[in-house]
Scaffold this active site. Structure first.
Site, PDB file in Angstrom:
ATOM      1  N   CYS A 173       0.985  -1.047   0.168  1.00 13.62           N
ATOM      2  CA  CYS A 173       0.083   0.320   0.104  1.00 13.62           C
ATOM      3  C   CYS A 173       0.927   1.155   0.092  1.00 13.62           C
ATOM      4  CB  CYS A 173      -1.026   0.080   1.088  1.00 13.62           C
ATOM      5  SG  CYS A 173      -2.428   1.173   0.997  1.00 13.62           S
ATOM      6  N   HIS A 215      -4.144  -5.640   0.198  1.00 16.17           N
ATOM      7  CA  HIS A 215      -3.069  -5.601   1.227  1.00 16.17           C
ATOM      8  C   HIS A 215      -3.507  -6.665   1.502  1.00 16.17           C
ATOM      9  CE1 HIS A 215      -2.771  -1.942   3.555  1.00 16.17           C
ATOM     10  NE2 HIS A 215      -4.589  -1.512   2.708  1.00 16.17           N
ATOM     11  N   GLU A 257      -1.549  -8.733   3.936  1.00 19.07           N
ATOM     12  CA  GLU A 257      -2.426  -8.930   5.028  1.00 19.07           C
ATOM     13  C   GLU A 257      -3.943  -9.475   5.813  1.00 19.07           C
ATOM     14  OE1 GLU A 257      -0.889  -6.820   4.231  1.00 19.07           O
ATOM     15  OE2 GLU A 257      -1.624  -5.089   5.782  1.00 19.07           O
ATOM     16  N   ASP A 311     -22.050  -6.675  17.702  1.00 25.40           N
ATOM     17  CA  ASP A 311     -22.309  -5.756  19.452  1.00 25.40           C
ATOM     18  C   ASP A 311     -22.366  -6.569  20.607  1.00 25.40           C
ATOM     19  OD1 ASP A 311     -23.890  -4.546  17.103  1.00 25.40           O
ATOM     20  OD2 ASP A 311     -25.779  -4.347  17.885  1.00 25.40           O
ATOM     21  N   ASP A 343     -26.861   6.032  13.112  1.00 25.91           N
ATOM     22  CA  ASP A 343     -28.428   5.988  13.868  1.00 25.91           C
ATOM     23  C   ASP A 343     -29.187   6.004  14.082  1.00 25.91           C
ATOM     24  OD1 ASP A 343     -26.112   3.212  15.245  1.00 25.91           O
ATOM     25  OD2 ASP A 343     -25.658   5.085  16.628  1.00 25.91           O
TER      26      ASP A 343
HETATM   27  O1  1PR Z   1     -21.561   6.964  19.542  1.00 28.40           O
HETATM   28  O2  1PR Z   1     -19.344   6.175  18.536  1.00 28.40           O
HETATM   29  O3  1PR Z   1     -19.822   5.690  20.941  1.00 28.40           O
HETATM   30  O4  1PR Z   1     -20.380   4.028  18.965  1.00 28.40           O
HETATM   31  C1  1PR Z   1     -21.160   3.544  19.250  1.00 28.40           C
HETATM   32  C2  1PR Z   1     -22.421   2.830  18.171  1.00 28.40           C
HETATM   33  O5  1PR Z   1     -22.342   1.254  18.660  1.00 28.40           O
HETATM   34  C3  1PR Z   1     -23.015   2.730  17.532  1.00 28.40           C
HETATM   35  O6  1PR Z   1     -21.776   2.678  15.437  1.00 28.40           O
HETATM   36  C4  1PR Z   1     -23.719   2.491  17.020  1.00 28.40           C
HETATM   37  O7  1PR Z   1     -24.774   1.864  16.267  1.00 28.40           O
HETATM   38  C5  1PR Z   1     -23.566   1.487  18.246  1.00 28.40           C
HETATM   39  N1  1PR Z   1     -25.044   1.146  19.144  1.00 28.40           N
HETATM   40  C6  1PR Z   1     -25.060   1.441  20.373  1.00 28.40           C
HETATM   41  N2  1PR Z   1     -25.896   1.558  21.071  1.00 28.40           N
HETATM   42  C7  1PR Z   1     -26.219  -0.083  20.543  1.00 28.40           C
HETATM   43  C8  1PR Z   1     -27.478  -0.957  20.379  1.00 28.40           C
HETATM   44  O8  1PR Z   1     -28.038  -1.996  19.671  1.00 28.40           O
HETATM   45  N3  1PR Z   1     -27.958  -0.629  21.969  1.00 28.40           N
HETATM   46  N4  1PR Z   1     -25.866  -0.999  18.811  1.00 28.40           N
HETATM   47  C9  1PR Z   1     -25.950   0.422  19.381  1.00 28.40           C
HETATM   48  C10 1PR Z   1     -26.630  -0.304  16.911  1.00 28.40           C
HETATM   49  C11 1PR Z   1     -26.410  -1.837  14.866  1.00 28.40           C
HETATM   50  C12 1PR Z   1     -25.885  -2.425  14.307  1.00 28.40           C
HETATM   51  C13 1PR Z   1     -26.620  -3.977  13.841  1.00 28.40           C
HETATM   52  C14 1PR Z   1     -27.528  -4.174  12.545  1.00 28.40           C
HETATM   53  C15 1PR Z   1     -27.099  -5.337  12.456  1.00 28.40           C
HETATM   54  N5  1PR Z   1     -26.690  -2.002  16.264  1.00 28.40           N
HETATM   55  O9  1PR Z   1     -25.210  -2.008  14.495  1.00 28.40           O
HETATM   56  O10 1PR Z   1     -25.617  -5.089  14.117  1.00 28.40           O
HETATM   57  O11 1PR Z   1     -28.764  -2.917  12.789  1.00 28.40           O
HETATM   58  O12 1PR Z   1     -28.177  -5.837  12.818  1.00 28.40           O
HETATM   59  P1  1PR Z   1     -29.274  -6.558  12.236  1.00 28.40           P
HETATM   60  O13 1PR Z   1     -28.713  -7.888  10.935  1.00 28.40           O
HETATM   61  O14 1PR Z   1     -29.338  -7.641  12.589  1.00 28.40           O
HETATM   62  O15 1PR Z   1     -30.801  -5.809  11.846  1.00 28.40           O
HETATM   63  P2  1PR Z   1     -20.424   5.646  19.690  1.00 28.40           P
END
Ligand code: 1PR
Length: 579
Positions: free
Chosen positions: A79, A193, A195, A245, A418
């Site tokens: 890269c 990349h 790796e 998550d 979000d």
């Molecule tokens: O604000 O910079 O500290 O980042 C926090 C991060 O954590 C953000 O990216 C936010 O989206 C994520 N987050 C916070 N709370 C939640 C929660 O679920 N309570 N998760 C959360 C967000 C959404 C996706 C999920 C998809 C696919 N989760 O990550 O994986 O919706 O899911 P599915 O296929 O089951 O529908 P910061």
């Protein structure tokens, strides 16, 4: 002895892990004298050309590097380690390169492709082919049908006159053909990349490390003029991303959890409050499973980061470093990438927090809440809610996005959005600044006759903000983000399909890659989101580059290979390799 040059930016841990995994040992270059001692040298790196070259110059590495290369000992660049070999880059016009390879490195053209009319996202981020142009490519481990991971905004175009003696493989992005690997004598380098390129990439490294690549035969396979000519379509694949998550459960164990509309607690009947945090497995075990099943990327989100100080959040750092030891596809970490203060008062900038994660093995960091606040402040400084009115002097250079993107390149900065739908009866209810974000439910769908806009939130949906997804997407692109991950609080965990209108809005607003997230329930949902041509503000934009799922993969309802084979059947390019 093999030496590895770490000039202080980017994820070098993955390369170190790959080399060890292949059974080789190495030393880090700690001073210019080490370069003289090396029998073989590898110069990896993601990042930006200017800071990389300046760092080499500052540390006194440039001259020893040139001497090493002239000595005939084997050199491999990756890269930035490839781009540094050229005379210069338009990324930093005043900073000369090493000048080993003639010509300059220039930015991808984001304009419409002359052959297909499609606009491509810059940076190129994803898995593309590396087409051998010389017979010696085979000795370097290249086979047809393989895909490698590329992540870059700048490239060296294949110029027949200048690069006839150098080209080893070429790659097409949009309708641009560029050098994806070069070799002459002892000098070898890849733009992709290895790796991060799964088993195919490990084979590339093995070939160079084992010196199987000592050249026996070196003929052109295709006429150079033919190799320089773009084909009808490029080889970039659609990416299938698995997301984890992560948070502590009530017993204090770090687990992968999964919510419905961000609520991750089990529903307990007859109780108003939720039950236990859903536990779907251990983060590293699950990530490894997805790697082996063919995930193109893995994202870890620390979903309770708003509570804790990330630099003390050692479990996430160790999750990442353990994952990076055995997973050779890109890893993104999100949650808590922001300025923070330790309990003892020590301050850390968002960049310092990101530094820790890159050192632990992350390839990209994902910024959520801080991105929203940064764009709000940017618009305030511009005195307008329209990002088009933002001027250069409204940028402070001090936000996490700007600082991380400057040091590591914009491709290392993902913004995770979000949003939540805000239903409205009439346009008059909506602030005029959000009108570009108002959509209508599709005819015949359950949303027929409904109208809404997409409001951004922070702290995992806990706090609504007065900014919409179009403002946010455009704002973060202006600040220097390299990719946008579009979640949907409404669709999350529902398995009813991605929110196509939301994804279209974001896709049509920016030129950087977009990852669709939230709501995947079947392979067909991936086909739909990839097939979609947005109702865009731009002529002929392409669909999203990547789509992400969590729940269906965790619960084994749909497998990654199942998704990819369905996509391949519909004619989408996908990466498939048996590991
Ligand atoms: O604000 O910079 O500290 O980042 C926090 C991060 O954590 C953000 O990216 C936010 O989206 C994520 N987050 C916070 N709370 C939640 C929660 O679920 N309570 N998760 C959360 C967000 C959404 C996706 C999920 C998809 C696919 N989760 O990550 O994986 O919706 O899911 P599915 O296929 O089951 O529908 P910061």
């Amino acid at each position: 002895m093999l030496y590895m040059l770490d000039y202080g930016a980017g994820n070098v841990r993955s390369l170190a892990n790959s080399i060890r995994k292949l059974g080789y040992d190495f030393e880090w270059v700690k001073s210019p004298a080490d370069i003289q001692k090396a029998d073989k040298l590898i110069f990896p790196g993601v990042g930006a050309f200017g800071p990389a070259m300046e760092s080499l110059n500052r540390q006194g590495y440039s001259q020893p590097l040139k001497e090493f290369i002239a000595s005939g000992k084997p050199y491999m660049g990756i890269c930035i380690g490839m781009q540094a070999l050229f005379e210069r880059s338009t990324e930093a016009p005043n900073v000369p390169g090493l000048g080993v390879v003639p010509g300059e490195v220039d930015r991808f053209d984001a304009g419409p492709s002359t052959s297909t009319g499609a606009i491509k996202s810059v940076p190129q981020m994803g898995w593309n082919e590396a087409n051998p142009v010389r017979t010696s490519a085979k000795q370097f481990g290249y086979q047809s049908g393989q895909h490698f991971y590329f992540v870059h905004s700048y490239r060296a175009s294949f110029d027949i006159e200048k690069h006839k003696d150098w080209a080893l493989t070429t790659t097409q992005y949009g309708d641009e053909v560029f050098l994806s690997s070069i070799r002459r004598g002892n000098v070898y380098a890849t733009q992709f990349h290895p790796e991060k390129s799964g088993r195919a990439g490990l084979e590339i490294l093995r070939a160079w490390l084992s010196e199987e690549s000592a050249v026996k035969d070196d003929q052109w396979i295709v006429e150079p003029a033919q190799a320089a000519k773009p084909a009808q379509t490029d080889g970039l694949t659609k990416r299938v991303v698995a997301c984890l998550d992560v948070r502590s459960n009530d017993d204090g164990d770090l687990v992968v959890t999964k919510g419905e509309s961000y609520d991750v607690r089990e529903k307990e009947e007859a109780k108003e409050v939720g039950g236990q945090v859903r536990n779907l497995g251990k983060p590293v075990d699950l990530a490894l499973r997805y790697y082996l099943e063919g995930a193109d990327e893995i994202v870890f989100l620390n979903i309770t980061s708003f509570r804790s100080c990330p630099l003390q959040d050692q479990p996430m750092l160790s999750v990442l470093s353990n994952a990076a030891a055995s997973i050779f596809v890109p890893l993104t970490i999100g949650g808590g990438i922001k300025d923070s203060v330790d309990p003892d008062g020590t301050k850390h900038s968002a960049k310092e927090v990101a530094d820790e994660y890159f050192r632990a093995g992350a390839d990209k960091v994902s910024i959520g809440s801080e991105a929203v606040l940064a764009v709000e402040e940017l618009l305030q400084r511009a005195g307008s809610k329209d990002v088009a009115r933002v001027k250069q002097d409204h940028l402070t250079g001090k936000t996490g996005i700007e600082m991380i993107s400057k040091a590591y390149g914009k491709q290392a900065v993902v913004v995770s959005i979000d949003p939540r739908r805000v239903y409205v009866e009439k346009d008059e209810e909506v602030d005029p600044s959000h009108l570009a974000c108002v959509v209508e439910g599709e005819k015949g769908s359950r949303y027929d006759g409904k109208r809404w806009w997409y409001r951004c939130t922070i702290k995992g949906g806990r706090e609504d903000r007065d900014i919409d997804v179009v403002q946010l997407a455009k704002g973060v692109e202006t600040l220097g983000a390299g990719e946008i991950l579009v979640n949907s609080i409404d669709q999350d965990g529902q398995s009813k399909g991605f929110d196509r209108q939301l994804i279209d809005l974001v896709r049509g607003s920016v030129s950087i890659p977009v990852v669709a997230s939230s709501g995947a329930g079947s392979a067909q949902h991936f086909e739909e989101v990839f097939a979609a041509k947005p109702l865009a503000q731009r002529a002929e934009p392409s669909s999203v580059e990547a789509a992400l799922a969590a729940g269906i993969f965790h619960r084994k309802e749909v497998g990654i290979e199942e998704v990819k084979s369905a996509l391949a059947e519909k004619g989408f390019k996908v990466r498939r390799e048996k590991i």
